[in-house]
Write a protein that holds these residues in place. Structure first.
Motif, PDB file in Angstrom:
ATOM      1  N   ASP A 193      -6.591  12.268  12.754  1.00 47.83           N
ATOM      2  CA  ASP A 193      -5.415  11.726  12.521  1.00 47.83           C
ATOM      3  C   ASP A 193      -4.645  12.519  11.802  1.00 47.83           C
ATOM      4  OD1 ASP A 193      -6.062   9.584  14.002  1.00 47.83           O
ATOM      5  OD2 ASP A 193      -6.777   8.575  12.349  1.00 47.83           O
ATOM      6  N   GLN A 194      -5.121  13.642  11.253  1.00 45.64           N
ATOM      7  CA  GLN A 194      -4.436  14.531  10.108  1.00 45.64           C
ATOM      8  C   GLN A 194      -3.025  15.410  10.775  1.00 45.64           C
ATOM      9  OE1 GLN A 194      -7.015  16.607   7.679  1.00 45.64           O
ATOM     10  NE2 GLN A 194      -8.282  14.887   6.844  1.00 45.64           N
ATOM     11  N   PHE A 195      -3.509  15.944  11.881  1.00 48.68           N
ATOM     12  CA  PHE A 195      -2.581  16.627  12.628  1.00 48.68           C
ATOM     13  C   PHE A 195      -1.090  15.716  12.872  1.00 48.68           C
ATOM     14  CE2 PHE A 195      -0.277  18.671  15.922  1.00 48.68           C
ATOM     15  CZ  PHE A 195      -0.359  20.088  15.705  1.00 48.68           C
ATOM     16  N   VAL A 196      -1.356  14.612  13.443  1.00 53.83           N
ATOM     17  CA  VAL A 196      -0.213  13.716  13.434  1.00 53.83           C
ATOM     18  C   VAL A 196       0.509  13.508  12.319  1.00 53.83           C
ATOM     19  CG1 VAL A 196       0.768  11.734  14.665  1.00 53.83           C
ATOM     20  CG2 VAL A 196      -1.074  13.127  15.926  1.00 53.83           C
ATOM     21  N   ALA A 197      -0.388  13.077  11.358  1.00 53.84           N
ATOM     22  CA  ALA A 197      -0.011  12.676  10.097  1.00 53.84           C
ATOM     23  C   ALA A 197       0.902  13.732   9.554  1.00 53.84           C
ATOM     24  CB  ALA A 197      -1.181  12.481   9.112  1.00 53.84           C
ATOM     25  N   LYS A 198       0.463  15.008   9.306  1.00 57.82           N
ATOM     26  CA  LYS A 198       1.401  16.082   8.968  1.00 57.82           C
ATOM     27  C   LYS A 198       2.660  16.007   9.665  1.00 57.82           C
ATOM     28  CE  LYS A 198      -2.381  19.248   8.182  1.00 57.82           C
ATOM     29  NZ  LYS A 198      -2.806  20.395   8.528  1.00 57.82           N
ATOM     30  N   GLU A 199       2.782  15.864  10.862  1.00 60.42           N
ATOM     31  CA  GLU A 199       3.864  16.187  11.722  1.00 60.42           C
ATOM     32  C   GLU A 199       5.133  14.800  11.280  1.00 60.42           C
ATOM     33  OE1 GLU A 199       2.708  16.142  15.727  1.00 60.42           O
ATOM     34  OE2 GLU A 199       4.672  16.335  16.433  1.00 60.42           O
ATOM     35  N   ALA A 200       4.130  13.748  10.986  1.00 64.26           N
ATOM     36  CA  ALA A 200       4.785  12.457  10.621  1.00 64.26           C
ATOM     37  C   ALA A 200       5.432  12.517   9.147  1.00 64.26           C
ATOM     38  CB  ALA A 200       3.926  11.053  10.667  1.00 64.26           C
ATOM     39  N   GLN A 204       0.817  -1.149   0.120  1.00 67.84           N
ATOM     40  CA  GLN A 204      -0.049  -0.078  -0.070  1.00 67.84           C
ATOM     41  C   GLN A 204       0.988   1.317  -0.079  1.00 67.84           C
ATOM     42  OE1 GLN A 204      -2.200  -0.855   3.633  1.00 67.84           O
ATOM     43  NE2 GLN A 204      -4.009  -1.636   2.521  1.00 67.84           N
ATOM     44  N   GLN A 205       0.063   2.365   0.014  1.00 67.37           N
ATOM     45  CA  GLN A 205       0.932   3.675  -0.245  1.00 67.37           C
ATOM     46  C   GLN A 205       0.734   4.425   1.167  1.00 67.37           C
ATOM     47  OE1 GLN A 205      -1.106   2.727  -3.144  1.00 67.37           O
ATOM     48  NE2 GLN A 205       1.055   2.258  -3.971  1.00 67.37           N
ATOM     49  N   ILE A 206       1.462   5.292   1.424  1.00 69.46           N
ATOM     50  CA  ILE A 206       1.463   6.036   2.615  1.00 69.46           C
ATOM     51  C   ILE A 206       0.083   6.946   2.511  1.00 69.46           C
ATOM     52  CG2 ILE A 206       2.418   7.999   3.866  1.00 69.46           C
ATOM     53  CD1 ILE A 206       5.380   6.587   3.091  1.00 69.46           C
ATOM     54  N   PRO A 207      -0.756   6.923   3.217  1.00 75.23           N
ATOM     55  CA  PRO A 207      -1.830   7.512   3.024  1.00 75.23           C
ATOM     56  C   PRO A 207      -1.932   9.114   2.782  1.00 75.23           C
ATOM     57  CG  PRO A 207      -1.793   6.988   5.425  1.00 75.23           C
ATOM     58  CD  PRO A 207      -0.620   6.277   4.746  1.00 75.23           C
TER      59      PRO A 207
END
Lengths: 469, 206
Positions: free
Chosen positions: A315-322, A303-306
C-alpha cells in the motif's frame, strides 16, 4: 468452491451453457442502459446487422451527462445533446422503454430501477456501469459490464463470464449512532483493500446488515466494486419484499404471491459453503472519511492519516502518491481539513433517506460562507418526494443549491466540476485523481450526514457532535 | 494517432512488440481516460486522449510521450490496473494509442473482461518478474515476443511463462474472443431459458 449460496442458486438458474475454457453463458434478466456506454453497442449491432433479442428486458434512462441546473432541450452542451438524442433514437428504433427527463421516472440508473420495482430478488442484472452492483441489495446478482458486453446482451440477452467465487462479509453487532452504511462500506474496503474482491462476489450478511434499510443496503452493495468485487449482494428478507411491493413494475395480485414464495427460497442456505469468510464488528466503525486517491484510503474521523511505516509494503506506493496529490502530511488529522465544495448525490447516496438525514442536520443551520454546497437528487421521484416533504426548502435555506437529478459531480461529465485543486466533501463513491472534473481536484468521500456537517463548519467534522447536542 | 488504427480480428496467436512500462498500483480507468472524453458516440478519437491528465501533469515526461516509446505495443503494469469505472473507453483508448497486449501483476475485473472483448490479451506475472521487466525497461529497450499457445514471453534477456485465464486464451486461439457469434449459436437454449425463468411469468406491465 461455493455451494448453495444465493449467488450459486441465481447463477445456476441463469446459466445457459458452458463455453470453451470454463466460462459460462449467462442469461441476463434485466438489462439497464444509459447514454454513455450504449451508443457504441447499438452501433455494433448495426454493423453486424443484428437486432435486439428481447427489447422488453432492457430499460433505459439518461443520467451521466445531464445538466443539473437547466435541463431544457437542446442542452447547452452540444455533445451532451448529441448523446441524449442518440439514446432516444436507439430506444425508439429498438422499442426499448426509455425513462426520459420529465417522465417523472428519470434519474441515476441505479436509483431508478429499484424505485420502479424493476430490481427484484433472483434476477441477473447487468448494465454498462460498474455501480450496477447496487442492485445486489435486493438479492439479485448484478454487475457492471463494458460496451462490448452491452452489445452481447442486446443481441443475445446473455454474456460470457467466468463464475465468481463467493466471500461472505459477516458484520457483527450494530452500527453506532451517527454512523451510516457509507461508513461501514468505506471501513470494509479499507480493511480488505481495493483489489481483494477481484474474482469474488461479496455476500454482506450478519446482524448489522439485517438492521439496515433497503437504501442503506444499496449503499453497501453499490461500493462492492470499490473493493474490487464486481458483484455484491444481500439475502432478501421482509424489508426487501415490502420495499418492492406496489412499485410500478412489481409483480401484482397472484403473481405477487408466487414471486414472494420464490424469493423466499433464494437466500443462502444455513449450511452453504463460501470460498472465503470475513468477520468484522460493525459497532467499532466510526464516521469514516477518505484521505487519499483510492476508496480504500480512509480513516475514522478521529484518526490520523496513516504514516507510511504503518502501511503494508503493497500500500505504500499508492500512499506516497496520495500524500503528494492530496497535499496531506502523514500523521495529520483528517478532522478540521478545510473543504471548498460539498456535494450530496450519486448512486451511492442520492436517495430520499440520504437527503432526509442531511436535511435534518441542516435545518436551522447555515452552510459556511467559504463553501459551495449543492444537492443533486438521485432521480425525479426522489426530487418529488423531497419537495413533498419540504426538504428542498431546508436545503435552500441552509445555503445548499437544489439541483435537478443526475450523476453530476460524482464523475463530472456535466458542468458540475471542481476547479483547480479544490477539496470536496462528497457523498459519492470515487476519490480518484481528477475524478470530479479537475485534474488537480481533491475528493474526500464520506456519508451524506458528514457532508452536511462539513458544509456547516467549512471543514471536515464529526457529525456526532451535531446530533448528540 | 501514430498511424491508421486497424482493430484486431480473428485468431490472435502471437504478439510481438516493444514494451512500455507504467509504474503504479490501482491505476484507475478515470486516469486512463478522464470522464470528459466519454462524451462521444464512438471510440474513434480516444487514442490521443489516453492518460491525458497524467500526461499534462508530467509535461512530456510521461512514458506515453517519450520518443523511444512511440511505437511500443506491450504495456507493463503493476497491480489492480484498470480499477474503477466499467468504461470500455479505457482499453479502447489504449488500443487506439497502439497497445496490443498488457502484462501486469493483476487487473481489475471489468477492465480485464473489456480488454478480452476487444482483443487485447492481458497476462499476469508475479510482482518480482514485473519489477524485473520494469527495471530492465528503465535502462534499455525491451522487445517481447508473446506466444499465446504456450503462454510464453521471450526476449534476448528474459523468458517468462505468462498466466492468462484459460477461457480467454482459448478464445484468442480460436478467434472467438468477439463473443457475440458464440453466444448467438445457442439461441434456442436462450429462448428456452427465457421461458423457464420464474420472473418472466410475472412480468411487469409495460
Amino acid at each position: 468452491m461455493s455451494k448453495d449460496t444465493l449467488f450459486d442458486k441465481v447463477w445456476d438458474l441463469h446459466k445457459v451453457s458452458s463455453l470453451p475454457g470454463g466460462s459460462d453463458q449467462v442469461f441476463i434478466g434485466l438489462h439497464l442502459i444509459h447514454e454513455v456506454t450504449s451508443p457504441q453497442a447499438f452501433g455494433a449491432l448495426k454493423d453486424k446487422n443484428l437486432k435486439v433479442k428481447f427489447p422488453n428486458r432492457t430499460v433505459a434512462t439518461v443520467d451521466h451527462i445531464v445538466p443539473t441546473d437547466n435541463q431544457s432541450r437542446p442542452f447547452k452542451d452540444n455533445l451532451a445533446e448529441q448523446m441524449i438524442e442518440t439514446l432516444e433514437r436507439n430506444c425508439l428504433q429498438h422499442k426499448i422503454r426509455f425513462f426520459n427527463i420529465g417522465s417523472g421516472n428519470q434519474g441515476i440508473v441505479h436509483v431508478v430501477a429499484p424505485e420502479l420495482g424493476l430490481t427484484q430478488p433472483g434476477m441477473t442484472i447487468a448494465c454498462g456501469d460498474s455501480h450496477t452492483s447496487t442492485h445486489g441489495a435486493f438479492g439479485s446478482i448484478a454487475f457492471g459490464i463494458g460496451t462490448s458486453q452491452v452489445r452481447d446482451v442486446l443481441a443475445t440477452q446473455t454474456i460470457a463470464m467466468n463464475k465468481l467465487k463467493v466471500r461472505q462479509i459477516w458484520c457483527e453487532n450494530k452500527l453506532s449512532h451517527g454512523v451510516y452504511a457509507k461508513d461501514l462500506v468505506l471501513h470494509i474496503i479499507n480493511k480488505l483493500g481495493v483489489k481483494a474482491g477481484v474474482g469474488f462476489a461479496y455476500e454482506f450478511a450478519g446482524p448489522a446488515i439485517n438492521e439496515l434499510s433497503m437504501e442503506e443496503r444499496m449503499t453497501i452493495c453499490n461500493m462492492s466494486i470499490e473493493g474490487g468485487a464486481r458483484c455484491g449482494y444481500i439475502n432478501p428478507d421482509e424489508k426487501t419484499f415490502s420495499y418492492i411491493k406496489n412499485k410500478l413494475c412489481a409483480p401484482k395480485n397472484e403473481d405477487w404471491d408466487k414471486a414472494l414464495l420464490w424469493w423466499k427460497s433464494l437466500k443462502s442456505d444455513e449450511d452453504s459453503i463460501f470460498d472465503d469468510l470475513i468477520k468484522l464488528d460493525a459497532s467499532k466503525v466510526e464516521p469514516t472519511v477518505t484521505w487519499g486517491i483510492t476508496p480504500g484510503q480512509s480513516v475514522g474521523i478521529n484518526q490520523q492519516i496513516p504514516v507510511l511505516e504503518k502501511l503494508s509494503p503493497n500500500d505504500q506506493f499508492v500512499a506516497k502518491e496520495a500524500y503528494e496529490y492530496m497535499g496531506f502530511k502523514p500523521g495529520q488529522s483528517i478532522k478540521n481539513t478545510p473543504v471548498d465544495v460539498c456535494f450530496i448525490g450519486s448512486c451511492t447516496n442520492g436517495r430520499i433517506s440520504d437527503l432526509r438525514v442531511a436535511a435534518k442536520l441542516l435545518k436551522d443551520r447555515k452552510v459556511s460562507k467559504t463553501v459551495k454546497a449543492f444537492v443533486v437528487p438521485g432521480s425525479e421521484k426522489v426530487a418529488a418526494k423531497a419537495k413533498q416533504e419540504g426538504l428542498d426548502k431546508i436545503f435552500k435555506e441552509s445555503g445548499f443549491q437544489w439541483r435537478e437529478p443526475g450523476c453530476s459531480m460524482c464523475l463530472a461529465m456535466n458542468s458540475d466540476k471542481l476547479i483547480g485543486n479544490q477539496v470536496s466533501a462528497s457523498s459519492s463513491n470515487r476519490n480518484f485523481k481528477g475524478r470530479q472534473g479537475s485534474p488537480t481536484g481533491r475528493t474526500l468521500l464520506m456519508s451524506p450526514a458528514m457532508v452536511a456537517a462539513a458544509a456547516i463548519n467549512g471543514k471536515v467534522s464529526d457529525v456526532r457532535e451535531f446530533i448528540n447536542k | 494517432m501514430k498511424s491508421e488504427f486497424i482493430p484486431p480480428i480473428g485468431k490472435i496467436l502471437q504478439i510481438s512488440g516493444k514494451c512500455i512500462s507504467l509504474i503504479g498500483n490501482d491505476i484507475d480507468t478515470d486516469r486512463i481516460i478522464p470522464a470528459r472524453f466519454l462524451k462521444c458516440i464512438n471510440f474513434d478519437a480516444l487514442g490521443k486522449s489516453v492518460f491525458e491528465d497524467d500526461r499534462k501533469t508530467l509535461k512530456g515526461r510521461h512514458p506515453l510521450d517519450l520518443e523511444e516509446n512511440k511505437n511500443a505495443s506491450i504495456l507493463i503494469v503493476n497491480s489492480n490496473f484498470g480499477c474503477g469505472s466499467s468504461r470500455e473507453h479505457a482499453p479502447q483508448a489504449l488500443m487506439r494509442w497502439g497497445i496490443k497486449a498488457i502484462i501486469g501483476e493483476s487487473f481489475a475485473e471489468i477492465f480485464y473482461s473489456n480488454c478480452i472483448a476487444i482483443g487485447i490479451p492481458c497476462f499476469t506475472l508475479p510482482k518480482k518478474s514485473i519489477q524485473d521487466i520494469q527495471k530492465c525497461i528503465e535502462n534499455k529497450s525491451l522487445f517481447l515476443e508473446i506466444d499465446l499457445k504456450n503462454c510464453l514471453a521471450k526476449s534476448k534477456d528474459f523468458n517468462f511463462i505468462l498466466e492468462i485465464k484459460e477461457s480467454s486464451r482459448k478464445m484468442f486461439l480460436s478467434g472467438e474472443w468477439d463473443a457475440t457469434a458464440t453466444l448467438l449459436e445457442n439461441e434456442i437454449l436462450v429462448e428456452r431459458k427465457y421461458k423457464e425463468l420464474p420472473y418472466i411469468k410475472f412480468d411487469y406491465d409495460f
